[in-house]
Write a protein that holds these residues in place. Structure first.
Motif, PDB file in Angstrom:
ATOM      1  N   GLY A 118       0.771  -1.327  -0.098  1.00 51.78           N
ATOM      2  CA  GLY A 118       0.034  -0.056   0.097  1.00 51.78           C
ATOM      3  C   GLY A 118       0.744   1.153   0.028  1.00 51.78           C
ATOM      4  O   GLY A 118       0.314   2.263  -0.063  1.00 51.78           O
ATOM      5  N   ALA A 119       2.195   1.197  -0.142  1.00 50.25           N
ATOM      6  CA  ALA A 119       3.093   2.472   0.095  1.00 50.25           C
ATOM      7  C   ALA A 119       3.737   2.682  -1.273  1.00 50.25           C
ATOM      8  O   ALA A 119       4.632   3.376  -1.198  1.00 50.25           O
ATOM      9  CB  ALA A 119       3.918   2.322   1.125  1.00 50.25           C
ATOM     10  N   HIS A 120       3.452   2.009  -2.449  1.00 58.78           N
ATOM     11  CA  HIS A 120       4.216   2.203  -3.862  1.00 58.78           C
ATOM     12  C   HIS A 120       4.026   3.711  -3.937  1.00 58.78           C
ATOM     13  O   HIS A 120       5.130   4.355  -4.595  1.00 58.78           O
ATOM     14  CB  HIS A 120       3.628   1.452  -4.783  1.00 58.78           C
ATOM     15  N   VAL A 132       7.366   6.496   6.401  1.00 59.64           N
ATOM     16  CA  VAL A 132       5.859   6.139   6.001  1.00 59.64           C
ATOM     17  C   VAL A 132       5.137   5.947   7.352  1.00 59.64           C
ATOM     18  O   VAL A 132       3.696   6.254   7.124  1.00 59.64           O
ATOM     19  CB  VAL A 132       5.890   4.849   5.183  1.00 59.64           C
ATOM     20  N   TYR A 133       5.510   5.738   8.481  1.00 55.26           N
ATOM     21  CA  TYR A 133       4.969   5.578   9.559  1.00 55.26           C
ATOM     22  C   TYR A 133       4.419   7.033  10.081  1.00 55.26           C
ATOM     23  O   TYR A 133       3.446   7.004  10.844  1.00 55.26           O
ATOM     24  CB  TYR A 133       5.540   4.702  10.766  1.00 55.26           C
ATOM     25  N   GLU A 134       5.266   7.950   9.962  1.00 52.26           N
ATOM     26  CA  GLU A 134       5.125   9.501  10.221  1.00 52.26           C
ATOM     27  C   GLU A 134       3.856   9.815   9.007  1.00 52.26           C
ATOM     28  O   GLU A 134       2.995  10.621   9.634  1.00 52.26           O
ATOM     29  CB  GLU A 134       5.993  10.146  10.201  1.00 52.26           C
ATOM     30  N   GLY A 168      -4.199   3.320   6.143  1.00 50.51           N
ATOM     31  CA  GLY A 168      -2.749   3.833   5.910  1.00 50.51           C
ATOM     32  C   GLY A 168      -2.061   3.199   4.908  1.00 50.51           C
ATOM     33  O   GLY A 168      -2.511   2.307   4.443  1.00 50.51           O
ATOM     34  N   ALA A 169      -0.895   3.806   4.647  1.00 52.64           N
ATOM     35  CA  ALA A 169       0.122   3.467   3.584  1.00 52.64           C
ATOM     36  C   ALA A 169       0.716   2.221   4.124  1.00 52.64           C
ATOM     37  O   ALA A 169       1.112   1.043   3.650  1.00 52.64           O
ATOM     38  CB  ALA A 169       0.991   4.264   3.458  1.00 52.64           C
ATOM     39  N   THR A 170       0.873   2.057   5.607  1.00 50.12           N
ATOM     40  CA  THR A 170       1.520   0.870   6.301  1.00 50.12           C
ATOM     41  C   THR A 170       0.397  -0.069   6.439  1.00 50.12           C
ATOM     42  O   THR A 170       0.623  -1.317   7.547  1.00 50.12           O
ATOM     43  CB  THR A 170       2.112   1.470   7.662  1.00 50.12           C
ATOM     44  N   GLY A 171      -0.853  -0.121   6.211  1.00 52.67           N
ATOM     45  CA  GLY A 171      -1.927  -1.022   6.436  1.00 52.67           C
ATOM     46  C   GLY A 171      -3.310  -0.443   7.359  1.00 52.67           C
ATOM     47  O   GLY A 171      -2.929   0.787   7.409  1.00 52.67           O
ATOM     48  N   GLY A 200      -1.593  11.549   8.805  1.00 53.06           N
ATOM     49  CA  GLY A 200      -2.956  11.161   7.985  1.00 53.06           C
ATOM     50  C   GLY A 200      -4.033  10.969   9.199  1.00 53.06           C
ATOM     51  O   GLY A 200      -5.091  11.314   8.805  1.00 53.06           O
ATOM     52  N   VAL A 201      -3.503  10.095   9.869  1.00 50.60           N
ATOM     53  CA  VAL A 201      -4.602   9.549  10.762  1.00 50.60           C
ATOM     54  C   VAL A 201      -5.274  10.755  11.818  1.00 50.60           C
ATOM     55  O   VAL A 201      -6.309  10.661  12.267  1.00 50.60           O
ATOM     56  CB  VAL A 201      -4.325   8.442  11.731  1.00 50.60           C
TER      57      VAL A 201
END
Length: 397
Positions: free
Chosen positions: A296-298, A317-319, A353-356, A324-325
């Motif tokens: 999901g992060a491409h 990506v976690y930031e 999220g991009a990380t799931g 985002g959240v």
């Protein structure tokens, strides 16, 4: 003087009262203009190390925040306003972190998304809790952060007491080690991960032949490595940060040590390979999935590379998801007051999220935290192994 005698002795007092009232009104308006609710933007704080040995990681995290804010703002912002990021350098230092947190409070941030070193995030959290401001952590993994009973703390990453057993299981059931050495740097994060790993290793029946700390910032760790080598471990697991990990790996190979070298998720920065050079080859790292390994992060990876001329580091990506959240919580709350944002964050369960998928348990931890192992190949990280649903180890594609 004659006018006062002619029936207007109170004119001066009326004028003074009028002036005072006008001043008070202006002060009230000024306060409203500077308050979070009346600001022309919605301010989100980003406390990260922008100086010191972890500055590379902090810059990467800030870049992820910028991409998230840009995406939200391009779609019209939140509540009709633009997201404004307010970064502060905490230098991964507890005292500096307190000052950075207070600056963010004074700047009028309504929420905070960031953090890298747990040793800095802990005092920051105390300041934000006192001010009632929600703090969404992207990289700080010490369990204490969500065990203090504070309702304003959340995490898009896992915890050390989840990573420790994961690392121990990998050593025991994939590497089949009998003897393990665990080295930390005595920081909050590293000591916490080391303690959780050692505890899990002992439960799994692995003989922990070494469990001690080095002092960060030294130029030579060969005496420690020589001593560890004499204990004949099958694996050395270092739970500190990448700046020391690179030197440890380089010196270990120079000393002729042949055992497997491993690191925790504080070592998953590309700076590791720049410091260690070819010696880093085949080092295995336990970590949350890197952006390049997330389906999901491409688009995030593409956007990051286009914006900054290089691929993203491990926590950007976690930031990105932390910002985002937070924006989603502001939209859900229909309010930019910190209390309303905190309440909305607690209700989020399926943020894409991009990380799931992201949701938070009652403590604020991510409901489904995932860990994998990666391996160093040349100047890059490659996916290595993960656990399937039954807990069996399998190669990653």
């Amino acid at each position: 003087m004659n006018a006062q005698k002619n029936g207007t002795p109170g004119a001066g007092r009326v004028l003074r009262r009028t002036t005072i009232a006008a001043s008070a009104a202006l002060a009230m308006l000024a306060g409203m203009a500077s308050s979070p609710a009346q600001s022309q933007t919605i301010k989100i704080g980003v406390p990260v190390p922008l100086s010191g040995s972890s500055a590379n990681a902090g810059t990467d995290i800030l870049n992820g925040a910028k991409l998230a804010a840009a995406k939200v703002n391009a779609a019209g912002g939140v509540l009709g306003k633009q997201i404004e990021l307010v970064p502060e350098d905490d230098a991964c230092d507890a005292q500096t972190a307190v000052q950075a947190a207070q600056k963010l409070v004074d700047a009028g941030v309504v929420a905070v998304a960031g953090g890298y070193c747990s040793s800095a995030a802990l005092p920051e959290l105390t300041t934000f809790h006192r001010a009632g401001i929600p703090y969404v952590l992207d990289a700080s993994t010490n369990p204490k952060l969500t065990e203090m009973g504070y309702d304003n703390v959340f995490r898009t990453i896992g915890r050390d007491d989840e990573q420790g057993p994961f690392a121990a299981s990998f050593m025991k059931n994939s590497l089949h080690v009998k003897r393990a050495a665990v080295i930390n740097d005595n920081t909050t994060y590293a000591k916490g991960l080391a303690d959780n790993t050692v505890e899990a290793l002992k439960k799994d029946g692995v003989d922990v032949v070494y469990d001690d700390a080095i002092t960060p910032g030294q130029m030579d760790y060969s005496p420690t490595l020589t001593h560890v080598a004499s204990l004949k471990p099958d694996v050395i697991y270092y739970t500190g940060y990448f700046s020391e990990a690179g030197l440890l790996v380089k010196e270990a190979r120079q000393l002729g040590l042949k055992m497997t070298l491993m690191g925790g998720d504080g070592t998953n920065d590309p700076t590791l390979m720049k410091t260690a050079g070819p010696a880093a080859n085949d080092m295995i790292i336990t970590t949350a999935p890197l952006a390049q390994f997330l389906s999901g992060a491409h688009s995030f990876v593409d956007d990051y590379t286009k914006a900054y001329g290089q691929g993203p580091g491990p926590y950007s990506v976690y930031e990105y998801d932390a910002v985002g959240v937070t924006a989603k919580a502001i939209a859900d709350a229909k309010s930019s007051t910190p209390a309303a944002i905190t309440a909305a964050l607690h209700k989020i369960s399926k943020y894409p999220g991009a990380t799931g998928t992201i949701g938070f348990n009652p403590k604020g931890d991510r409901s489904l935290a995932v860990y994998i192992t990666i391996i160093v190949h040349g100047d890059s990280f490659a996916p290595y192994q993960k656990q399937d649903a039954a807990g069996h180890w399998m190669a990653m594609k």
